[in-house]
Design a protein around this motif. Structure first.
Motif, PDB file in Angstrom:
ATOM      1  N   ALA A 555       0.823  -1.211   0.000  1.00  0.00           N
ATOM      2  CA  ALA A 555       0.000   0.000   0.000  1.00  0.00           C
ATOM      3  C   ALA A 555       0.854   1.257   0.000  1.00  0.00           C
ATOM      4  CB  ALA A 555      -0.921  -0.008   1.227  1.00  0.00           C
ATOM      5  N   THR A 556       2.027   1.194  -0.635  1.00  0.00           N
ATOM      6  CA  THR A 556       2.887   2.367  -0.721  1.00  0.00           C
ATOM      7  C   THR A 556       2.193   3.468  -1.512  1.00  0.00           C
ATOM      8  OG1 THR A 556       4.846   0.965  -0.659  1.00  0.00           O
ATOM      9  CG2 THR A 556       5.125   3.207  -1.484  1.00  0.00           C
ATOM     10  N   GLY A 557       2.114   4.662  -0.920  1.00  0.00           N
ATOM     11  CA  GLY A 557       1.487   5.788  -1.590  1.00  0.00           C
ATOM     12  C   GLY A 557      -0.015   5.741  -1.641  1.00  0.00           C
ATOM     13  N   VAL A 558      -0.630   4.816  -0.940  1.00  0.00           N
ATOM     14  CA  VAL A 558      -2.088   4.656  -0.986  1.00  0.00           C
ATOM     15  C   VAL A 558      -2.757   5.297   0.222  1.00  0.00           C
ATOM     16  CG1 VAL A 558      -3.949   2.940  -1.091  1.00  0.00           C
ATOM     17  CG2 VAL A 558      -1.833   2.549  -2.348  1.00  0.00           C
ATOM     18  N   ILE A 559      -2.056   5.384   1.344  1.00  0.00           N
ATOM     19  CA  ILE A 559      -2.658   5.893   2.570  1.00  0.00           C
ATOM     20  C   ILE A 559      -2.754   7.413   2.486  1.00  0.00           C
ATOM     21  CG2 ILE A 559      -2.507   5.918   5.068  1.00  0.00           C
ATOM     22  CD1 ILE A 559      -2.926   3.170   3.788  1.00  0.00           C
ATOM     23  N   THR A 560      -3.959   7.905   2.419  1.00  0.00           N
ATOM     24  CA  THR A 560      -4.261   9.336   2.350  1.00  0.00           C
ATOM     25  C   THR A 560      -5.216   9.690   3.481  1.00  0.00           C
ATOM     26  OG1 THR A 560      -6.168   9.023   0.896  1.00  0.00           O
ATOM     27  CG2 THR A 560      -4.003   9.225  -0.161  1.00  0.00           C
ATOM     28  N   PRO A 561      -5.433  10.971   3.741  1.00  0.00           N
ATOM     29  CA  PRO A 561      -6.405  11.326   4.789  1.00  0.00           C
ATOM     30  C   PRO A 561      -7.793  10.761   4.528  1.00  0.00           C
ATOM     31  CG  PRO A 561      -5.073  13.229   4.206  1.00  0.00           C
ATOM     32  CD  PRO A 561      -4.710  12.156   3.231  1.00  0.00           C
ATOM     33  N   GLU A 562      -8.241  10.801   3.281  1.00  0.00           N
ATOM     34  CA  GLU A 562      -9.563  10.263   2.967  1.00  0.00           C
ATOM     35  C   GLU A 562      -9.577   8.743   3.079  1.00  0.00           C
ATOM     36  OE1 GLU A 562     -13.469  10.311   2.375  1.00  0.00           O
ATOM     37  OE2 GLU A 562     -12.190  12.087   2.592  1.00  0.00           O
ATOM     38  N   ALA A 563      -8.447   8.092   2.742  1.00  0.00           N
ATOM     39  CA  ALA A 563      -8.379   6.639   2.879  1.00  0.00           C
ATOM     40  C   ALA A 563      -8.485   6.222   4.342  1.00  0.00           C
ATOM     41  CB  ALA A 563      -7.080   6.121   2.268  1.00  0.00           C
ATOM     42  N   VAL A 564      -7.835   6.947   5.242  1.00  0.00           N
ATOM     43  CA  VAL A 564      -7.929   6.635   6.671  1.00  0.00           C
ATOM     44  C   VAL A 564      -9.363   6.797   7.155  1.00  0.00           C
ATOM     45  CG1 VAL A 564      -7.166   7.331   8.963  1.00  0.00           C
ATOM     46  CG2 VAL A 564      -5.517   7.220   7.099  1.00  0.00           C
ATOM     47  N   ARG A 565     -10.036   7.868   6.715  1.00  0.00           N
ATOM     48  CA  ARG A 565     -11.441   8.046   7.107  1.00  0.00           C
ATOM     49  C   ARG A 565     -12.325   6.955   6.514  1.00  0.00           C
ATOM     50  NH1 ARG A 565      -9.902  13.662   6.864  1.00  0.00           N
ATOM     51  NH2 ARG A 565     -10.190  13.729   4.608  1.00  0.00           N
ATOM     52  N   GLY A 566     -12.010   6.524   5.290  1.00  0.00           N
ATOM     53  CA  GLY A 566     -12.794   5.443   4.694  1.00  0.00           C
ATOM     54  C   GLY A 566     -12.622   4.131   5.425  1.00  0.00           C
ATOM     55  N   ILE A 567     -11.383   3.822   5.862  1.00  0.00           N
ATOM     56  CA  ILE A 567     -11.145   2.583   6.613  1.00  0.00           C
ATOM     57  C   ILE A 567     -11.877   2.612   7.948  1.00  0.00           C
ATOM     58  CG2 ILE A 567      -9.342   1.228   7.729  1.00  0.00           C
ATOM     59  CD1 ILE A 567      -7.459   2.063   5.499  1.00  0.00           C
ATOM     60  N   GLN A 568     -12.012   3.775   8.540  1.00  0.00           N
ATOM     61  CA  GLN A 568     -12.755   3.881   9.796  1.00  0.00           C
ATOM     62  C   GLN A 568     -14.222   3.486   9.618  1.00  0.00           C
ATOM     63  OE1 GLN A 568     -12.096   7.966  10.864  1.00  0.00           O
ATOM     64  NE2 GLN A 568     -10.259   7.522  12.062  1.00  0.00           N
ATOM     65  N   ARG A 569     -14.769   3.715   8.446  1.00  0.00           N
ATOM     66  CA  ARG A 569     -16.188   3.406   8.214  1.00  0.00           C
ATOM     67  C   ARG A 569     -16.430   1.950   7.843  1.00  0.00           C
ATOM     68  NH1 ARG A 569     -15.685   8.413   5.303  1.00  0.00           N
ATOM     69  NH2 ARG A 569     -15.571   7.234   3.341  1.00  0.00           N
ATOM     70  N   LEU A 570     -15.387   1.185   7.564  1.00  0.00           N
ATOM     71  CA  LEU A 570     -15.576  -0.188   7.103  1.00  0.00           C
ATOM     72  C   LEU A 570     -16.131  -1.089   8.196  1.00  0.00           C
ATOM     73  CD1 LEU A 570     -12.350  -0.770   4.974  1.00  0.00           C
ATOM     74  CD2 LEU A 570     -14.641  -0.189   4.174  1.00  0.00           C
ATOM     75  N   ARG A 571     -15.742  -0.846   9.421  1.00  0.00           N
ATOM     76  CA  ARG A 571     -16.138  -1.742  10.522  1.00  0.00           C
ATOM     77  C   ARG A 571     -17.646  -1.804  10.684  1.00  0.00           C
ATOM     78  NH1 ARG A 571     -13.404  -1.386  16.538  1.00  0.00           N
ATOM     79  NH2 ARG A 571     -14.667  -2.980  17.570  1.00  0.00           N
ATOM     80  N   SER A 572     -18.327  -0.681  10.556  1.00  0.00           N
ATOM     81  CA  SER A 572     -19.785  -0.669  10.698  1.00  0.00           C
ATOM     82  C   SER A 572     -20.491  -1.203   9.457  1.00  0.00           C
ATOM     83  CB  SER A 572     -20.268   0.759  10.979  1.00  0.00           C
ATOM     84  OG  SER A 572     -19.908   1.628   9.920  1.00  0.00           O
ATOM     85  N   ALA A 573     -19.766  -1.369   8.346  1.00  0.00           N
ATOM     86  CA  ALA A 573     -20.364  -1.865   7.109  1.00  0.00           C
ATOM     87  C   ALA A 573     -20.066  -3.344   6.887  1.00  0.00           C
ATOM     88  CB  ALA A 573     -19.854  -1.049   5.921  1.00  0.00           C
ATOM     89  N   LEU A 584       6.860   2.157   7.455  1.00  0.00           N
ATOM     90  CA  LEU A 584       5.919   3.238   7.725  1.00  0.00           C
ATOM     91  C   LEU A 584       6.373   4.561   7.117  1.00  0.00           C
ATOM     92  CD1 LEU A 584       4.866   2.521  11.418  1.00  0.00           C
ATOM     93  CD2 LEU A 584       3.485   2.236   9.358  1.00  0.00           C
ATOM     94  N   ASP A 585       7.598   4.610   6.617  1.00  0.00           N
ATOM     95  CA  ASP A 585       8.044   5.809   5.912  1.00  0.00           C
ATOM     96  C   ASP A 585       7.276   6.017   4.616  1.00  0.00           C
ATOM     97  OD1 ASP A 585       9.855   6.452   7.847  1.00  0.00           O
ATOM     98  OD2 ASP A 585      11.545   5.458   6.866  1.00  0.00           O
ATOM     99  N   ASP A 586       6.598   4.970   4.123  1.00  0.00           N
ATOM    100  CA  ASP A 586       5.761   5.109   2.926  1.00  0.00           C
ATOM    101  C   ASP A 586       4.450   5.822   3.234  1.00  0.00           C
ATOM    102  OD1 ASP A 586       7.665   3.799   1.418  1.00  0.00           O
ATOM    103  OD2 ASP A 586       6.789   1.820   1.755  1.00  0.00           O
ATOM    104  N   VAL A 587       4.214   6.142   4.486  1.00  0.00           N
ATOM    105  CA  VAL A 587       3.019   6.872   4.914  1.00  0.00           C
ATOM    106  C   VAL A 587       3.475   8.222   5.458  1.00  0.00           C
ATOM    107  CG1 VAL A 587       0.987   6.834   6.415  1.00  0.00           C
ATOM    108  CG2 VAL A 587       1.898   4.697   5.478  1.00  0.00           C
TER     109      VAL A 587
END
Length: 707
Positions: A555-573, A584-587
């Motif tokens: 997931a190099t270069g994939v973790i963005t602010p919107e991606a983190v917020r999207g992952i937070q919503r996955l648990r309830s879905a 972790l330097d790739d984030v």
């Protein structure tokens, strides 16, 4: 001629020589078989029934439940063998000393008073047989009491259990009683209780005949849950089972298993075994030596695995999890999307229903650039996240909304005129501000009377004149996809077979191969696109009983602010994501803490750098532990005899006599420090913390991924 120069007596074929007269040769005959050859064995379902009836007790999160035997929470006190034998020997010598003192009268004759009080005077005559028997029986009784006392004091029983005959032979497991018919899972008691006895009999017969597999059992159980919830009619289910037996309720692909399996799976609990929890003092005693497994209840909180190349992220984590999710999809329980570079070990193509090979002209399926939506604003938001999400400011309130606005100003008018979204070359021309495409789009809007969309286009043209316009950045990113290698992909004319993540409402198995070689930047854009489409699609599903999971290798270069917020919503879905990183330097630094705090399962593999280990150490926190400080103090002798004894002791041991002082105190220490994660973790191991969807969690565990 023979080797000695004589002619062979048998002659040749051209000039045969008759054999000399003699007894006839007896041909070699194989021995007669003991019995008639047997027929091939009939299919046997004993292995499946044994698997089905194996107990799976409730256990702590991450414990492999198949045949698990729970252990106590606290480790029982185990005395070292040297101390145990020395204590037993000292106790024996003490008992011997006490008996010797009693026998020789050094402690008086009081211990014989009970004997004299109980025997009659007539038995005390000399040479009385009764007196001899009673006296020696009394001696044996007293000696036995002394031995029992010193035996308990010296723990002789523990020596017998640890080193005696009970430890030489392994205690056989108690024969498990066959379950009662109403509790036997092989007889499908739930179906019988609901009135489907004939269907239960058919399934039980197929199980005994060896026609049922673990995937069949899981698939039919899932279909029965649909009947109980009202999604499927009862009559249709029973009719299908009576007609097809173990093959009933098939997956749309018709497959009943994967072409091959590399990991151990238990579809009854939904777990896949990744390794064995190490027998290490840093692991809780209840986890030591147990299997470590993951299932949908843990993947529902998402997983991040960090480790360098060659640490086992793909082979020991991604491949088993992808294999398990594909089995769940065949059972109708899950939908899985596996994204990685072409050629990585994500399993064979036959294990998937849809394989999208981006950049490969032989690919049967294409990828929908707009996620299958018809809403221009939604399409613009997802596409903006893919194109420039990594350039957005990580702090709250500063995201890619400007890029979303720019794309919406173009996608809306284009769809209103052409009835579709633009292709990659068309979108690049619009973002570049080429006068031809914009003039054509304006002419089409004018002819159809789309005044509101004309205002959107006017605003876009005005913004293009400003130096800080984000359209140029978007055009540069779209240019990464406008390459000859991708000429046949991302088609919007309807001539290809585009795959859209809207299909995750069904138990589908998808593999997306990214063109990492020579197109690293384009691969990152596509990986962000798939992640953005996944988080947008699964949260909009009406039926969330199907578990959806995205497995993203690298997931190099994939973790963005919107991606983190999207992952937070996955648990309830009822969805989750599995992400792997080399470091972790790739984030971005501001996103590392939120990322590790968002996911419930965090894995640090061997070879981690100390600065990566520091981030894991911070998120795992500290715990109270018992610290023992040992101090050796030299003993100073005052008397001449003591000085002489100390001199002899120093000559024998080579050390000065010391007195040891032990101080025990409670201190707060890190569960795993950055130094331990970087230098004390053996190769092939990982430290993994777990949290399930119910909130139960497991502390960081040292796991052997090779076990």
């Amino acid at each position: 001629m023979d080797g000695d120069g004589t002619q062979d007596a048998r002659g040749t074929h051209a000039n045969p020589v008759p054999r000399p007269a003699g007894p006839p040769e007896v041909p070699s005959v194989p021995p007669r078989p003991a019995g008639a050859p047997g027929m091939p064995p009939l299919p046997d379902g004993s292995a499946f029934l044994t698997w089905l009836r194996t107990p799976r007790p409730e256990a702590l999160p991450g414990v492999w439940r198949f045949g698990h035997r729970p252990r106590p929470e606290e480790e029982p006190e185990r005395i070292p063998g040297r101390q145990l034998f020395s204590g037993a020997l000292i106790a024996f010598l003490v008992g011997w000393l006490i008996w010797s003192l009693l026998w020789n009268g050094y402690l008086g004759g009081w211990w014989l008073l009970p004997l004299y009080a109980m025997i009659p005077d007539s038995w005390a005559e000399p040479h009385s047989f009764a007196a001899v028997v009673v006296v020696y029986a009394y001696y044996v009784l007293i000696a036995g009491l002394i031995m029992v006392g010193v035996g308990r004091l010296g723990r002789w029983g523990e020596i017998w259990r640890r080193y005696g005959p009970p430890a030489w032979r392994r205690a056989p497991r108690a024969a498990e009683r066959p379950p009662a018919p109403e509790d036997d899972p092989a007889t499908w008691p739930a179906l019988r209780a609901a009135g489907a006895a004939e269907a239960a009999d058919r399934l039980a017969a197929d199980a005994r005949a060896g026609l049922m597999r673990d995937v069949d059992h899981a698939r039919i159980s899932r279909a029965w849950q649909g009947v109980q919830s009202g999604r499927h009619p009862f009559a249709t289910f029973t009719g299908t089972v009576l007609s097809h037996g173990a093959a009933a309720c098939p997956h749309p692909s018709g497959a009943r298993d994967l072409p091959a399996r590399q990991a151990r799976h238990d579809l009854l609990t939904g777990q896949v075994r990744l390794g064995t929890t190490a027998d290490d003092a840093r692991n809780p005693y209840a986890y030591r030596g147990t299997g470590l497994a993951l299932g949908p209840e843990l993947l529902g909180t998402s997983l991040v695995a960090v480790g360098p190349a060659g640490s086992g992220k793909t082979g020991a984590v991604v491949r088993p999890l992808a294999e398990s999710l594909c089995l769940h999809a065949l059972a109708g329980r899950a939908a899985v999307v596996v994204v990685g570079a072409a050629g990585v070990g994500a399993g064979p193509a036959d294990a998937y229903d849809v394989v999208v090979r981006i950049g490969n002209p032989d690919s049967v399926y294409d990828l929908d650039l707009y996620g299958g939506t018809t809403d221009p604003d939604e399409a613009a938001a997802v596409l903006a996240e893919a194109l420039v999400g990594d350039l957005a400011d990580p702090h709250p309130g500063n995201d890619s909304r400007r890029a979303t606005t720019v794309l919406a100003q173009l996608l809306g008018p284009f769809r209103a005129v052409h009835g579709r979204f633009p292709s990659v070359p068309e979108l690049r021309g619009l973002l570049d501000g080429s006068p031809g495409p914009l003039a054509e789009l304006r002419r089409g809007l004018t002819e159809t009377g789309q005044e509101s969309l004309l205002r959107e286009l006017d605003a876009r043209e005005r913004q293009m004149a400003h130096p800080g316009d984000v359209g140029g950045v978007l055009a540069d990113r779209v240019a990464l996809l406008d390459r000859p290698a991708f000429a046949g992909f991302f088609d919007t004319s309807g001539q290809s077979r585009p795959f859209t993540l809207k299909a995750l409402d069904h138990p589908v198995r998808v593999r997306v191969d990214l063109p990492a070689r020579g197109h690293a930047d384009a691969s990152r854009v596509l990986a962000r696109l798939v992640l953005a489409q996944f988080t947008a699609s699964v949260t909009e599903r009406e039926d969330r009983s199907l578990f959806a999971c995205l497995v993203l290798d690298d997931a190099t270069g994939v973790i963005t602010p919107e991606a983190v917020r999207g992952i937070q919503r996955l648990r309830s879905a009822n969805a989750g994501a599995v992400l792997t990183l080399r470091t972790l330097d790739d984030v971005a630094r501001p996103l590392r803490g939120p990322l590790l705090g968002t996911v419930g399962c965090r894995m640090a593999l061997a070879g981690l750098t100390p600065w990566d280990g520091q981030d894991f150490a911070e998120v795992w926190g500290k715990e109270w532990t018992e610290a023992r400080d040992v101090t050796d103090r030299q003993i100073i002798a005052e008397s001449p005899a003591g000085k002489a004894w100390h001199a002899v002791r120093r000559a024998i041991t080579g050390k000065a006599p010391t007195a040891r002082a032990v101080t025990v105190r409670q201190v707060e220490r890190e569960r795993w420090s950055a130094s331990e994660l970087a230098h004390a973790m053996p190769a092939g191991h990982a430290v993994l913390s777990l949290t399930d969807v119910r909130g139960e969690h497991a502390p960081p565990l040292l796991v052997d991924l090779r076990g």
